[in-house]
Design an enzyme around this catalytic site. Structure first.
Site, PDB file in Angstrom:
ATOM      1  N   ASP A 248     -42.176 -41.959   5.040  1.00 17.15           N
ATOM      2  CA  ASP A 248     -41.522 -43.128   4.447  1.00 17.15           C
ATOM      3  C   ASP A 248     -41.931 -43.286   2.985  1.00 17.15           C
ATOM      4  OD1 ASP A 248     -40.419 -43.664   6.926  1.00 17.15           O
ATOM      5  OD2 ASP A 248     -42.043 -45.005   7.515  1.00 17.15           O
TER       6      ASP A 248
ATOM      7  N   HIS B 145     -38.644 -51.288  10.303  1.00 18.69           N
ATOM      8  CA  HIS B 145     -37.485 -50.587   9.737  1.00 18.69           C
ATOM      9  C   HIS B 145     -36.179 -51.261  10.156  1.00 18.69           C
ATOM     10  CE1 HIS B 145     -39.533 -47.271   7.899  1.00 18.69           C
ATOM     11  NE2 HIS B 145     -40.072 -46.831   9.034  1.00 18.69           N
TER      12      HIS B 145
ATOM     13  N   THR C 184     -16.592 -20.240   2.203  1.00 22.84           N
ATOM     14  CA  THR C 184     -16.260 -18.891   2.678  1.00 22.84           C
ATOM     15  C   THR C 184     -14.940 -18.905   3.454  1.00 22.84           C
ATOM     16  OG1 THR C 184     -18.616 -18.377   2.837  1.00 22.84           O
ATOM     17  CG2 THR C 184     -17.101 -16.929   4.011  1.00 22.84           C
TER      18      THR C 184
ATOM     19  N   GLU D 293     -41.361 -49.261  13.930  1.00 21.91           N
ATOM     20  CA  GLU D 293     -39.907 -49.078  13.991  1.00 21.91           C
ATOM     21  C   GLU D 293     -39.181 -50.430  13.914  1.00 21.91           C
ATOM     22  OE1 GLU D 293     -38.800 -46.179  13.578  1.00 21.91           O
ATOM     23  OE2 GLU D 293     -40.735 -45.218  13.921  1.00 21.91           O
TER      24      GLU D 293
END
Length: 557
Positions: A453, A381, A155, A378
């Site tokens: 996950d 990961h 835009t 965590e």
């Protein structure tokens, strides 16, 4: 000149009529007041007092009463004739002509898309040189299609083109050109182009900007339902005719359209030359573009000119659009105000990136057992990503709930990758499965925290087999479309599903091997997450270096 006067009259006749009537009434009123004052000064005192009383009564009866009656009449008239005026009211379009110089978006203000600007400049020159082009016998440009993901500046670029060409600018959203009645969408499109042609005659050209054009530019549909397909097809046909219809006179009306939808999902007749002559593809900003965008948005604010490193910010914002970067800077300014800081520093920008990317911190108190489980999840990961996914950085790990997640490991890409190969996709799957496998090794069972996950990993595996020819099956092609389902032999799709599941299983075996070999690091990261709640990049990197472990090298694409 006469033609322009006629067009001017058609566009503004109502304003001219109202101004003329009001002027005549004001002049008449002045004459009446002057004549009344002259007569009044010549009267005797008795008649003056009588006249005052009479005028006061007449004022309240006629003037005030007349005003109330006029207001009520005008209100009822507009309500009955316009709001309930049938197709005329429904076919109105909320658009307004804006002069090119009034838009205010200059070409130099378009930041972060230098390659796109060079391509768009050709369209600008063709529009500006229309007179010379017509003298040579060439045809004017009909349309420019801007294609790209949300937030990349489509835009903004359209406004800059209109400003640079200095032509009137009519802006609508594609959904405004739809209608609840059959034929209403086509009627709105006719009105829009009629207004554009009149402005083009008056001011030597006009630009129509249709945002989200896919609302009226999808392929035409078969006639099913209660007239919805017929109405939509009429709107598409009308747009086709307006952009390349047979007219006795050539009008300099250029359509600039923007969409997030791929070109192959739009009506083929609209995409051909003679309608959308130019197609400009706007992608995510490059490293240099992102640096320029950060400089642009921070230039209007008070920031730490010594401490903020724009090259560092550009590297950390891989995959961000200009709108994302603007949002980061805006959020950083709000955080600085809340913290009663006078300037924006790298800390405010880092906090803003975390808040936007990871979500707000939630005040949920885990039990000790839950904190431990989330920490190991965590940590899984972190270890898999750091060691086996070299194209990603382990930027942060946290067990503080954010958004809908119980904990988050933030692993942005190190650099923009335009073409992902099989190694990249398998790396993403292993990174996703790291938390699940870590829970399995530690506890023997897993939790609901693996849901997102698994969703991500499964989508990648199925895409590899069904669409990208990266599976271990003899069948290669894009099989997502169900149109030709009956052409495939029995068990064909079951074999594809099994192959996708085999990729997940093989990735899980490799992920488990990585974690078991580096379980000491998993334990260390989990322990520190339990103590500190969060670990940043430097703290994570220090843990791996202490165990003489470094990230693997990025495979060549």
């Amino acid at each position: 000149m006469n033609t322009k006067l006629k067009i001017f009259w058609r566009l503004y006749w109502l304003r001219i009529l109202v101004i003329t009537i009001v002027t005549i009434l004001l002049i008449s009123l002045i004459f009446v007041i002057v004549a009344g004052i002259n007569s009044y000064t010549k009267m005797e005192s008795f008649y003056k007092e009588q006249m005052k009383a009479s005028m006061a009564m007449q004022f309240y009866l006629y003037v005030v009463g007349g005003l109330i009656t006029a207001v009520v009449y005008v209100y009822l008239f507009t309500t009955m004739m316009h709001r309930g005026g049938g197709m005329r009211e429904f076919s109105k379009i909320q658009t307004k002509s804006v002069k090119g110089e009034e838009i205010g978006v200059k070409w130099k203000d378009v930041i972060g898309m230098e390659e796109v600007k060079r391509e768009a400049w050709e369209a600008v020159e063709l529009i500006k040189e229309r007179a010379r082009l017509q003298r040579m016998g060439g045809q004017i440009i009909r349309g420019v299609l801007l294609v790209g993901p949300p937030g990349v500046g489509k835009t903004y670029l359209a406004k800059a083109i209109a400003t640079e060409c200095n032509l009137p600018f009519l802006s609508v959203i594609g959904s405004e050109l739809e209608g609840i009645f059959v034929g209403l969408g086509a009627m709105k499109i006719r009105k829009l182009f009629k207004a554009a042609r009149e402005l083009a005659e008056l001011q030597d050209g006009c630009i129509i900007f249709i945002d989200e054009v896919d609302s009226v530019a999808r392929p035409r549909r078969a006639g099913v339902g209660l007239g919805g397909a017929e109405s939509y097809n009429m709107a598409v046909n009308q747009l086709l005719a307006e952009m390349d219809g047979l007219r006795s006179k050539e009008y300099n009306v250029v359509v600039i359209a923007a969409t997030n939808v791929p070109e192959n999902e739009l009506e083929p007749a609209l995409m051909r030359a003679g309608r959308f002559d130019r197609k400009i593809y706007i992608g995510l900003p490059t490293l240099e573009d992102r640096e320029a965008i950060f400089r642009f948005y921070l230039s209007t604010l008070q920031y730490d000119r010594q401490g903020i490193r724009f090259d560092h910010l550009a590297r950390l914002s891989v995959g961000n659009t200009p709108a994302d970067i603007a949002n980061i800077v805006r959020e950083a300014s709000l955080i600085a105000v809340r913290n009663r800081r006078e300037i924006i520093t790298m800390k405010e920008i880092a906090d803003a990136r975390e808040r936007i990317t990871l979500g707000l911190k939630r005040k949920i108190k885990y039990s000790p057992q839950e904190r431990e489980r989330v920490s190991y999840h965590e940590a899984g990961h972190v270890v898999v990503t750091y060691i086996a996914v070299p194209f990603k950085d382990v930027f942060k790990a946290t067990i503080i709930p954010r958004g809908y997640s119980g904990g988050v490991t933030w692993v942005p890409e190190k650099e923009g990758i335009e073409i992902q190969d099989k190694n990249h996709l398998l790396g993403n799957i292993k990174s996703d499965l790291g938390g699940y496998v870590a829970e399995k090794i530690k506890y023997g069972i897993t939790s609901v925290g693996v849901e997102q996950d698994f969703k991500s990993a499964t989508e990648i595996a199925y895409r590899m087999v069904w669409s990208l020819g990266m599976g271990n099956t003899e069948y290669i092609g894009d099989f997502r479309s169900q149109i030709f389902k009956e052409r495939y032999p029995p068990g064909f799709f079951s074999e594809l599903d099994k192959n996708a599941n085999d990729i997940l299983k093989e990735s899980m075996v490799e992920t488990e091997d990585i974690l078991r070999k580096n379980w000491v690091i998993v334990e260390e990261i989990a322990k520190q997450l339990i103590e500190k709640d969060e670990l940043n990049y430097d703290e994570i990197d220090e843990i791996f270096k202490a165990h003489n472990k470094g990230p693997s090298q990025t495979p060549s694409v």
